[in-house]
Motif scaffolding. Structure first.
Motif, PDB file in Angstrom:
ATOM      1  N   ILE A  92       0.862  -1.180   0.000  1.00  0.00           N
ATOM      2  CA  ILE A  92       0.000   0.000   0.000  1.00  0.00           C
ATOM      3  C   ILE A  92       0.900   1.233   0.000  1.00  0.00           C
ATOM      4  CG2 ILE A  92      -1.914  -1.132   1.181  1.00  0.00           C
ATOM      5  CD1 ILE A  92      -1.041   0.233   3.755  1.00  0.00           C
ATOM      6  N   ASP A  93       0.325   2.366  -0.377  1.00  0.00           N
ATOM      7  CA  ASP A  93       1.082   3.608  -0.462  1.00  0.00           C
ATOM      8  C   ASP A  93       0.847   4.467   0.774  1.00  0.00           C
ATOM      9  OD1 ASP A  93       2.087   2.963  -2.954  1.00  0.00           O
ATOM     10  OD2 ASP A  93       0.502   4.039  -4.041  1.00  0.00           O
ATOM     11  N   LEU A  94       1.941   4.945   1.360  1.00  0.00           N
ATOM     12  CA  LEU A  94       1.869   5.945   2.426  1.00  0.00           C
ATOM     13  C   LEU A  94       2.167   7.311   1.836  1.00  0.00           C
ATOM     14  CD1 LEU A  94       3.824   4.364   5.448  1.00  0.00           C
ATOM     15  CD2 LEU A  94       1.357   4.301   5.003  1.00  0.00           C
ATOM     16  N   HIS A  95       1.394   8.293   2.233  1.00  0.00           N
ATOM     17  CA  HIS A  95       1.661   9.677   1.834  1.00  0.00           C
ATOM     18  C   HIS A  95       2.468  10.334   2.938  1.00  0.00           C
ATOM     19  CE1 HIS A  95       1.216  13.616   0.103  1.00  0.00           C
ATOM     20  NE2 HIS A  95       0.559  14.075   1.157  1.00  0.00           N
ATOM     21  N   ILE A  96       3.598  10.945   2.562  1.00  0.00           N
ATOM     22  CA  ILE A  96       4.512  11.548   3.529  1.00  0.00           C
ATOM     23  C   ILE A  96       4.797  12.987   3.127  1.00  0.00           C
ATOM     24  CG2 ILE A  96       6.766  11.385   4.648  1.00  0.00           C
ATOM     25  CD1 ILE A  96       6.896   8.476   3.743  1.00  0.00           C
ATOM     26  N   ALA A  97       4.822  13.877   4.100  1.00  0.00           N
ATOM     27  CA  ALA A  97       5.299  15.239   3.889  1.00  0.00           C
ATOM     28  C   ALA A  97       6.500  15.467   4.802  1.00  0.00           C
ATOM     29  CB  ALA A  97       4.207  16.259   4.191  1.00  0.00           C
ATOM     30  N   ALA A 123      -1.978  13.184   9.359  1.00  0.00           N
ATOM     31  CA  ALA A 123      -0.976  14.119   9.858  1.00  0.00           C
ATOM     32  C   ALA A 123      -0.816  15.318   8.933  1.00  0.00           C
ATOM     33  CB  ALA A 123       0.359  13.404  10.040  1.00  0.00           C
ATOM     34  N   THR A 124      -0.789  15.076   7.612  1.00  0.00           N
ATOM     35  CA  THR A 124      -0.588  16.192   6.686  1.00  0.00           C
ATOM     36  C   THR A 124      -1.762  17.151   6.690  1.00  0.00           C
ATOM     37  OG1 THR A 124      -1.506  14.943   4.818  1.00  0.00           O
ATOM     38  CG2 THR A 124       0.879  14.816   5.160  1.00  0.00           C
ATOM     39  N   LEU A 145       5.748  14.039   8.461  1.00  0.00           N
ATOM     40  CA  LEU A 145       4.312  13.819   8.598  1.00  0.00           C
ATOM     41  C   LEU A 145       3.929  12.608   7.763  1.00  0.00           C
ATOM     42  CD1 LEU A 145       3.219  17.528   7.975  1.00  0.00           C
ATOM     43  CD2 LEU A 145       3.743  16.461  10.180  1.00  0.00           C
ATOM     44  N   VAL A 146       3.565  11.541   8.425  1.00  0.00           N
ATOM     45  CA  VAL A 146       3.140  10.321   7.742  1.00  0.00           C
ATOM     46  C   VAL A 146       1.636  10.171   7.933  1.00  0.00           C
ATOM     47  CG1 VAL A 146       3.388   7.814   7.584  1.00  0.00           C
ATOM     48  CG2 VAL A 146       5.376   9.228   8.190  1.00  0.00           C
ATOM     49  N   ASP A 147       0.892  10.267   6.847  1.00  0.00           N
ATOM     50  CA  ASP A 147      -0.544   9.973   6.943  1.00  0.00           C
ATOM     51  C   ASP A 147      -0.679   8.501   7.321  1.00  0.00           C
ATOM     52  OD1 ASP A 147      -1.194  12.526   6.224  1.00  0.00           O
ATOM     53  OD2 ASP A 147      -1.919  12.035   4.215  1.00  0.00           O
ATOM     54  N   GLN A 148      -1.198   8.241   8.528  1.00  0.00           N
ATOM     55  CA  GLN A 148      -1.331   6.856   8.983  1.00  0.00           C
ATOM     56  C   GLN A 148      -2.169   6.066   7.986  1.00  0.00           C
ATOM     57  OE1 GLN A 148      -2.184   6.513  13.141  1.00  0.00           O
ATOM     58  NE2 GLN A 148      -3.009   4.442  12.975  1.00  0.00           N
ATOM     59  N   ARG A 149      -1.789   4.818   7.749  1.00  0.00           N
ATOM     60  CA  ARG A 149      -2.543   3.994   6.799  1.00  0.00           C
ATOM     61  C   ARG A 149      -4.033   4.047   7.125  1.00  0.00           C
ATOM     62  NH1 ARG A 149      -0.966  -2.124   6.871  1.00  0.00           N
ATOM     63  NH2 ARG A 149       1.123  -1.319   6.434  1.00  0.00           N
ATOM     64  N   GLY A 150      -4.820   4.291   6.079  1.00  0.00           N
ATOM     65  CA  GLY A 150      -6.262   4.434   6.248  1.00  0.00           C
ATOM     66  C   GLY A 150      -6.726   5.871   6.341  1.00  0.00           C
ATOM     67  N   THR A 200      -0.812  -1.163  15.533  1.00  0.00           N
ATOM     68  CA  THR A 200       0.395  -1.987  15.446  1.00  0.00           C
ATOM     69  C   THR A 200       0.972  -1.974  14.040  1.00  0.00           C
ATOM     70  OG1 THR A 200      -0.463  -3.398  17.218  1.00  0.00           O
ATOM     71  CG2 THR A 200       1.331  -4.288  15.865  1.00  0.00           C
ATOM     72  N   ASP A 201       0.105  -2.038  13.028  1.00  0.00           N
ATOM     73  CA  ASP A 201       0.572  -1.933  11.646  1.00  0.00           C
ATOM     74  C   ASP A 201       1.158  -0.548  11.383  1.00  0.00           C
ATOM     75  OD1 ASP A 201      -0.383  -4.559  10.630  1.00  0.00           O
ATOM     76  OD2 ASP A 201      -2.338  -3.732  11.116  1.00  0.00           O
ATOM     77  N   ALA A 202       0.541   0.469  11.962  1.00  0.00           N
ATOM     78  CA  ALA A 202       0.982   1.843  11.725  1.00  0.00           C
ATOM     79  C   ALA A 202       2.374   2.099  12.289  1.00  0.00           C
ATOM     80  CB  ALA A 202      -0.021   2.823  12.324  1.00  0.00           C
ATOM     81  N   ILE A 203       2.667   1.567  13.475  1.00  0.00           N
ATOM     82  CA  ILE A 203       3.996   1.829  14.034  1.00  0.00           C
ATOM     83  C   ILE A 203       5.073   1.074  13.260  1.00  0.00           C
ATOM     84  CG2 ILE A 203       3.038   2.346  16.312  1.00  0.00           C
ATOM     85  CD1 ILE A 203       4.159  -0.349  17.272  1.00  0.00           C
ATOM     86  N   ALA A 204       4.718  -0.061  12.681  1.00  0.00           N
ATOM     87  CA  ALA A 204       5.669  -0.745  11.802  1.00  0.00           C
ATOM     88  C   ALA A 204       5.948   0.112  10.567  1.00  0.00           C
ATOM     89  CB  ALA A 204       5.134  -2.116  11.407  1.00  0.00           C
TER      90      ALA A 204
END
Length: 518
Positions: A92-97, A123-124, A145-150, A200-204
């Motif tokens: 899956i894709d994470l969006h990061i700023a 977060a963004t 800033l990592v938009d948490q998955r979902g 738990t998935d998000a912190i990984a």
């Protein structure tokens, strides 16, 4: 944490997990395509790509309808395994700023990861509202800033159909059935496996980002639900954590959603006490706004009232039934910030006198903002895996503003939502020698100061600051930005001189729409 994701009878319309951990005004984000300053500051332009570790970023801007101006940033997409136990499987894709330091002449190695609330905020999208609190931090440190998955642009699980309104004409069971069916439809429409959208998935994910940017250690600043993410990350990866800030503390031991009703009523009692202690407020409203609220909700519970009001988004004149749920929504969300809470006695009195239009418009405005900014499917993935099976009915909820609807409906929805698993020690207290700064608002209706005190017991290098007269979210209040900068610089909470917070006071209640009396 209404109209977010579960069926409502009139009493419960517009109440849910999302609202409990949302801020009163939520931010929006745009990747406008306008060239951004390469250094993260405004003024200079650069179209070149930048590297942070092995991640390649493009210029972007962050903006919000609720914050002035735009913020220059660098944005990227980062692929992670959908299921971390199957690293070679679907991604899956994470969006990061990334916000580079504003003074790059002396850059500190440890970046700050900002963790948004919710569950369900990105977060963004939240950042523009808190950027000013980080002005000192940003001088020599990167912000990630990592938009948490979902959430946000990281494979969002929106499930907007599961957050429908009720006009008060359906039975409680019919509305519950409708809500569960909507959640089931949303689950079947997903192109990802919602079981893997937990904390738990998000912190990984966060640790994969940390590795990719080449940071040996990171600082964590979590707000509201983000404090759960911060504690879970620091507990799982202490060797990669330098310092932690928890603003609006949710203890690991807490079952999210289980105490919302009682916490709100406790906060309302403290907020309404200000009216009783203010002669003008006591003279105007009788000094008992809680009883007025109780009578108003009981009356609307028995018979919702047709009201003409102006749609806050379009300006269109509409007619709809105002229910006790609309009153509860407004009461809850206004209680988050003292400036809004100061309006409650006046708004409740207006409604009690049969003038419902302002209440209806404001309730709709808040509901629309929250449903647009919060990803209800992600909330379900978090709550169903981590909390729902631990809900225990409490008779004390029966006479509260929110009642016990939330836990009942979430349990019903979780039966049809793809539910992941939590580690066995997930709800163990966060016990750590790391430096931790905890922040609480005295009148917080969601994460009261006692939560911070509970977490502090296991943190020998922690310090808890309680902001007098404040609600949910402390980062921007008073001298807190200065203290935040000092803590991130020194990683020593105990040495902070926090006497500047003594200047904070209480916002007096409004007695008319002209404002409070001097």
């Amino acid at each position: 944490m209404h109209r977010f994701g579960y069926a409502q009878r009139p009493r419960y319309a517009a109440l849910g997990l999302a609202a409990a951990f949302a801020v009163l005004a939520l931010a929006g984000c745009s990747n406008s395509g306008t060239p951004a300053a390469a250094s993260g500051g405004a003024g200079k332009t650069a179209a070149v790509k930048r590297h942070y570790g092995r991640i390649v970023f493009d210029p972007c801007t962050l903006s919000s309808a609720y914050a002035a101006g735009t913020i220059a940033a660098q944005c990227a997409t980062f692929k992670v395994p959908e299921n971390h136990a199957a690293p070679n499987g679907r991604t899956i894709d994470l969006h990061i700023a990334w916000l580079p330091p504003t003074d790059e002449s002396a850059v500190d190695d440890d970046p700050v990861f900002f963790l948004a609330g919710g569950p369900g905020q990105a977060a963004t999208e939240s950042w523009p509202l808190v950027d000013g609190a980080f002005r000192e931090v940003r001088k020599h440190r990167s912000i990630v800033l990592v938009d948490q998955r979902g959430t946000g642009r990281s494979t969002p699980l929106t499930c907007r159909d599961a957050a429908g309104d009720s006009d008060g004409s359906q039975s409680e069971q019919a509305m519950l059935d409708h809500s569960v069916a909507a959640v089931e439809r949303c689950a079947k429409s997903l192109k990802v496996d919602a079981r893997y959208f937990t904390t738990t998935d998000a912190i990984a994910d966060l640790d994969l980002v940390r590795t990719a940017i080449g940071a040996a250690k990171i600082d964590l600043v979590g707000v509201s639900y983000g404090t759960r993410v911060a504690q879970q990350y620091a507990g799982r990866y202490p060797q990669h954590t330098r310092a932690v800030v928890l603003d609006g503390v949710a203890p690991n031991e807490l079952v999210l959603g289980s105490e919302h009703a009682r916490n709100l009523d406790s906060a309302l009692a403290a907020q309404f006490k200000l009216c009783q202690q203010t002669p003008a407020c006591r003279a105007r409203f009788g000094g008992e706004p809680r009883e007025q609220l109780r009578r108003l909700m009981a009356r609307l519970q028995a018979a919702p009232v047709e009201v003409d009001y102006r749609d806050p988004s379009t300006g269109e004149q509409l007619r709809e039934k105002v229910t006790s749920g609309h009153v509860a929504m407004l009461t809850r969300m206004f209680s988050y910030a003292p400036e809004a809470a100061s309006l409650l006695p006046l708004m409740l009195n207006e409604a009690d006198q049969g003038r419902y239009a302002p209440l209806m418009s404001l309730s709709k405005m808040l509901g629309n903002q929250l449903s647009e900014e919060l990803n209800y499917g992600m909330q379900l993935s978090v709550t169903c895996a981590e909390d729902a099976d631990l809900f225990v009915a409490d008779p004390a909820d029966a006479d509260t503003v929110l009642g016990d609807a939330m836990t009942k409906v979430l349990q019903a929805q979780c039966k049809v939502w793809p539910t992941g698993q939590r580690p066995k020690d997930f709800h163990a207290p966060f016990a750590s020698p790391l430096p931790v700064l905890l922040l609480s608002g005295e009148l917080d209706p969601v994460t009261p100061p006692r939560y911070g005190e509970q977490v502090l017991k296991h943190l020998p290098n922690g310090r808890h600051l309680i902001l007098r007269g404040q609600g949910h979210g402390a980062l921007r209040i008073g001298c807190t930005p200065k203290l935040l900068g000092q803590f991130i610089e020194t990683a020593n909470a105990k040495q902070l001189d926090a006497r500047c917070l003594d200047a904070l006071g209480y916002v007096p209640p409004f007695v008319s729409f002209n404002g409070w009396e001097p």
